[in-house]
Design an enzyme around this catalytic site. Structure first.
Site, PDB file in Angstrom:
ATOM      1  N   TYR A  70       1.116  -1.165  -0.060  1.00 48.73           N
ATOM      2  CA  TYR A  70       0.010  -0.066   0.072  1.00 48.73           C
ATOM      3  C   TYR A  70       1.121   1.189  -0.001  1.00 48.73           C
ATOM      4  O   TYR A  70       1.813   1.539   0.870  1.00 48.73           O
ATOM      5  CB  TYR A  70      -0.633  -0.057   1.252  1.00 48.73           C
ATOM      6  N   THR A 110      10.839   1.063   3.277  1.00 48.15           N
ATOM      7  CA  THR A 110      11.049   2.525   2.965  1.00 48.15           C
ATOM      8  C   THR A 110      11.930   3.344   3.566  1.00 48.15           C
ATOM      9  O   THR A 110      11.978   2.996   5.025  1.00 48.15           O
ATOM     10  CB  THR A 110       9.470   3.266   2.809  1.00 48.15           C
ATOM     11  N   ASP A 111      12.518   4.438   3.051  1.00 45.98           N
ATOM     12  CA  ASP A 111      13.030   5.612   3.906  1.00 45.98           C
ATOM     13  C   ASP A 111      12.257   6.286   4.964  1.00 45.98           C
ATOM     14  O   ASP A 111      12.490   6.717   5.847  1.00 45.98           O
ATOM     15  CB  ASP A 111      13.846   6.660   3.063  1.00 45.98           C
ATOM     16  N   TYR A 134       1.731   5.381   6.689  1.00 42.37           N
ATOM     17  CA  TYR A 134       2.326   4.510   5.769  1.00 42.37           C
ATOM     18  C   TYR A 134       3.799   3.766   6.269  1.00 42.37           C
ATOM     19  O   TYR A 134       4.094   2.913   6.101  1.00 42.37           O
ATOM     20  CB  TYR A 134       2.711   5.377   4.471  1.00 42.37           C
TER      21      TYR A 134
HETATM   22  N1  LIG Z   1       6.926   4.265  -4.480  1.00 47.44           N
HETATM   23  C1  LIG Z   1       8.089   4.840  -3.687  1.00 47.44           C
HETATM   24  O1  LIG Z   1       8.564   5.906  -3.753  1.00 47.44           O
HETATM   25  C2  LIG Z   1       8.532   3.880  -2.614  1.00 47.44           C
HETATM   26  C3  LIG Z   1       9.700   4.458  -1.652  1.00 47.44           C
HETATM   27  C4  LIG Z   1       9.964   3.562  -0.603  1.00 47.44           C
HETATM   28  C5  LIG Z   1       9.865   2.426  -0.693  1.00 47.44           C
HETATM   29  N2  LIG Z   1       8.925   1.771  -1.523  1.00 47.44           N
HETATM   30  C6  LIG Z   1       8.661   0.485  -1.562  1.00 47.44           C
HETATM   31  O2  LIG Z   1       9.213  -0.599  -2.452  1.00 47.44           O
HETATM   32  C7  LIG Z   1       8.167  -1.369  -2.771  1.00 47.44           C
HETATM   33  C8  LIG Z   1       7.499  -1.400  -4.213  1.00 47.44           C
HETATM   34  O3  LIG Z   1       7.067   0.010  -4.452  1.00 47.44           O
HETATM   35  P1  LIG Z   1       6.483   0.492  -5.811  1.00 47.44           P
HETATM   36  O4  LIG Z   1       6.741   1.780  -5.944  1.00 47.44           O
HETATM   37  O5  LIG Z   1       6.737  -0.548  -7.012  1.00 47.44           O
HETATM   38  O6  LIG Z   1       4.860   0.160  -5.456  1.00 47.44           O
HETATM   39  P2  LIG Z   1       3.737   0.428  -6.649  1.00 47.44           P
HETATM   40  O7  LIG Z   1       3.988   0.891  -7.954  1.00 47.44           O
HETATM   41  O8  LIG Z   1       2.526   1.171  -5.714  1.00 47.44           O
HETATM   42  O9  LIG Z   1       3.202  -1.172  -6.601  1.00 47.44           O
HETATM   43  C9  LIG Z   1       2.584  -1.541  -5.477  1.00 47.44           C
HETATM   44  C10 LIG Z   1       1.608  -2.834  -6.118  1.00 47.44           C
HETATM   45  O10 LIG Z   1       1.048  -3.490  -5.031  1.00 47.44           O
HETATM   46  C11 LIG Z   1      -0.207  -3.749  -5.350  1.00 47.44           C
HETATM   47  N3  LIG Z   1      -1.202  -3.621  -4.347  1.00 47.44           N
HETATM   48  C12 LIG Z   1      -1.697  -2.949  -3.472  1.00 47.44           C
HETATM   49  N4  LIG Z   1      -2.749  -3.310  -2.558  1.00 47.44           N
HETATM   50  C13 LIG Z   1      -2.785  -4.691  -2.972  1.00 47.44           C
HETATM   51  C14 LIG Z   1      -3.758  -5.575  -2.536  1.00 47.44           C
HETATM   52  N5  LIG Z   1      -4.555  -5.232  -1.661  1.00 47.44           N
HETATM   53  N6  LIG Z   1      -3.588  -6.852  -3.308  1.00 47.44           N
HETATM   54  C15 LIG Z   1      -2.688  -7.214  -4.116  1.00 47.44           C
HETATM   55  N7  LIG Z   1      -1.866  -6.047  -4.406  1.00 47.44           N
HETATM   56  C16 LIG Z   1      -1.964  -4.801  -4.149  1.00 47.44           C
HETATM   57  C17 LIG Z   1      -0.381  -2.502  -6.256  1.00 47.44           C
HETATM   58  O11 LIG Z   1      -1.775  -2.885  -7.059  1.00 47.44           O
HETATM   59  P3  LIG Z   1      -2.915  -1.579  -7.598  1.00 47.44           P
HETATM   60  O12 LIG Z   1      -1.806  -0.937  -8.619  1.00 47.44           O
HETATM   61  O13 LIG Z   1      -3.945  -2.232  -8.042  1.00 47.44           O
HETATM   62  O14 LIG Z   1      -2.699  -0.776  -6.448  1.00 47.44           O
HETATM   63  C18 LIG Z   1       0.692  -2.381  -7.042  1.00 47.44           C
HETATM   64  O15 LIG Z   1       0.411  -3.033  -8.296  1.00 47.44           O
HETATM   65  C19 LIG Z   1       7.220  -1.287  -1.695  1.00 47.44           C
HETATM   66  O16 LIG Z   1       7.383  -2.084  -0.920  1.00 47.44           O
HETATM   67  C20 LIG Z   1       7.044  -0.011  -1.161  1.00 47.44           C
HETATM   68  O17 LIG Z   1       6.494   0.210  -0.058  1.00 47.44           O
HETATM   69  C21 LIG Z   1       8.286   2.601  -2.554  1.00 47.44           C
END
Ligand SMILES: NC(=O)c1ccc[n+]([C@@H]2O[C@H](COP(=O)([O-])OP(=O)(O)OC[C@H]3O[C@@H](n4cnc5c(N)ncnc54)[C@H](OP(=O)(O)O)[C@@H]3O)[C@@H](O)[C@H]2O)c1
Length: 307
Positions: A70, A110-111, A134
């Site tokens: 999320y 995450t940071d 978050y």
């Molecule tokens: N994005 C950032 O800036 C950031 C920064 C630091 C760390 N991170 C971490 O890095 C990792 C990858 O992040 P990302 O940026 O690739 O995230 P993302 O693009 O938001 O992808 C997350 C995926 O999880 C899916 N998801 C959410 N709720 C779900 C549910 N109930 N059941 C099944 N799937 C679900 C989403 O589906 P939907 O698209 O349908 O919602 C999406 O495809 C995560 O652990 C995140 O916390 C991200």
């Protein structure tokens, strides 16, 4: 759900969240490592504990890559239970099931588990203190994975973006088409990290483990900071994007105005300084991600190639 044929010779890989920024890159780069079962939200709702458990039992993986989360930082303030279901409960179940099967779980954090009060890069043993729901839900997920007691790698990363999905780069390119001038926060400093570099590092580490290069699980299980090199503010990041993105814009780049966080109120508070030191990653695995500037260039090139 997409599935490639099974072969006993190769590890079975379950990729959870393959439609997300990171999940897409993981699915590409792990092709050929072993048979892959890759699922998105359409096939499994991770907020549902039973579905999550059943997923692992059905896929019977040797490696689980959990790219799902999320990630709606501001919305999490008003959807606390859902954020915790996906960011704490789901990783806990994945970790419990991984333990049952003696599988490796790769998880991401995450940071935003830090409060931003440092002025030098955060290390893994620094005390977490999330400023928002978050970050708190992701910290709970880190702890759930560790407490399950199996083989795991938790990669804390930051400011993730790539050629697909919801991210700062694509938002900037869209806003450039809509506005002549943008005001961008200049007093939050972090490490922009591409989904491509993060997937590459994951692949290098997991294949190294499979090849026996990093020793026994007790030698490598744990938490690591994994980000592109260097640091910048959101304003500086926007400047770098527009300095390189001319070919991707149909108009001239927008003017940029640096602003303070207090002039851009959001539901969730964010850390002022969340740069992560990758020293532990380098020391343990001999791996270093590209500096954020060259990783940005690579992602812009991927967008140019996609037309
Ligand atoms: N994005 C950032 O800036 C950031 C920064 C630091 C760390 N991170 C971490 O890095 C990792 C990858 O992040 P990302 O940026 O690739 O995230 P993302 O693009 O938001 O992808 C997350 C995926 O999880 C899916 N998801 C959410 N709720 C779900 C549910 N109930 N059941 C099944 N799937 C679900 C989403 O589906 P939907 O698209 O349908 O919602 C999406 O495809 C995560 O652990 C995140 O916390 C991200």
């Amino acid at each position: 759900m997409s599935e490639t044929p099974t072969s006993q010779a190769n590890p079975r890989i379950l990729i959870v969240g393959n439609a997300g920024q990171l999940g897409r890159e993981l699915e590409k780069i792990f092709l050929g490592v072993g048979p892959i079962v890759a699922v998105d939200r359409e096939s499994v709702d991770l907020a549902d504990a039973e579905q999550t458990r059943e997923l692992v039992r059905r896929a019977a993986p040797d490696i689980i890559l959990n790219a799902a989360a999320y990630t709606a930082v501001d919305r999490a303030e008003s959807e606390r239970d859902l954020a915790y279901a996906i960011n704490e409960q789901a990783p806990r179940i994945l970790a419990e099931e991984a333990l049952q099967r003696n599988a490796l779980l790769v998880h991401y954090s995450t940071d935003y588990i830090f409060d931003g009060g440092n002025s030098t890069p955060w290390i893994e043993s620094d005390a977490p203190h999330p400023l928002n729901v978050y970050g708190a839900s992701k910290l709970a997920g880190e702890r759930a994975v560790e407490n399950a007691g199996g083989k795991f790698l938790t990669f804390r990363t930051s400011w993730v973006y790539g050629p697909h999905g919801n991210n700062f780069l694509l938002t900037m390119l869209r806003l450039a088409r809509e506005r002549d001038r943008l005001s961008i926060v200049d007093d939050q400093i972090g490490g922009p990290t591409t989904s491509i570099e993060l997937a590459r590092a994951t692949h290098a580490i997991v294949t190294g483990i499979l090849a026996g290069r990093f020793g026994a699980p007790e030698d490598w299980t744990g938490l690591y900071h994994v980000t592109c090199g260097g640091s910048v503010s959101w304003f500086g990041f926007a400047q770098a994007i527009f300095a390189r993105a001319a070919q991707l814009l149909t108009t001239k780049p927008p003017g940029l105005t640096p602003i303070a966080t207090k002039d851009y109120p959001t539901p969730a508070a964010r850390p002022r300084y969340s740069v992560l030191s990758n020293a532990k990653l380098r020391a343990r695995f001999g791996i270093e991600l590209s500096p954020w500037e060259s990783a940005l260039e690579e992602t812009l090139q991927a967008l140019r190639n996609a037309g």
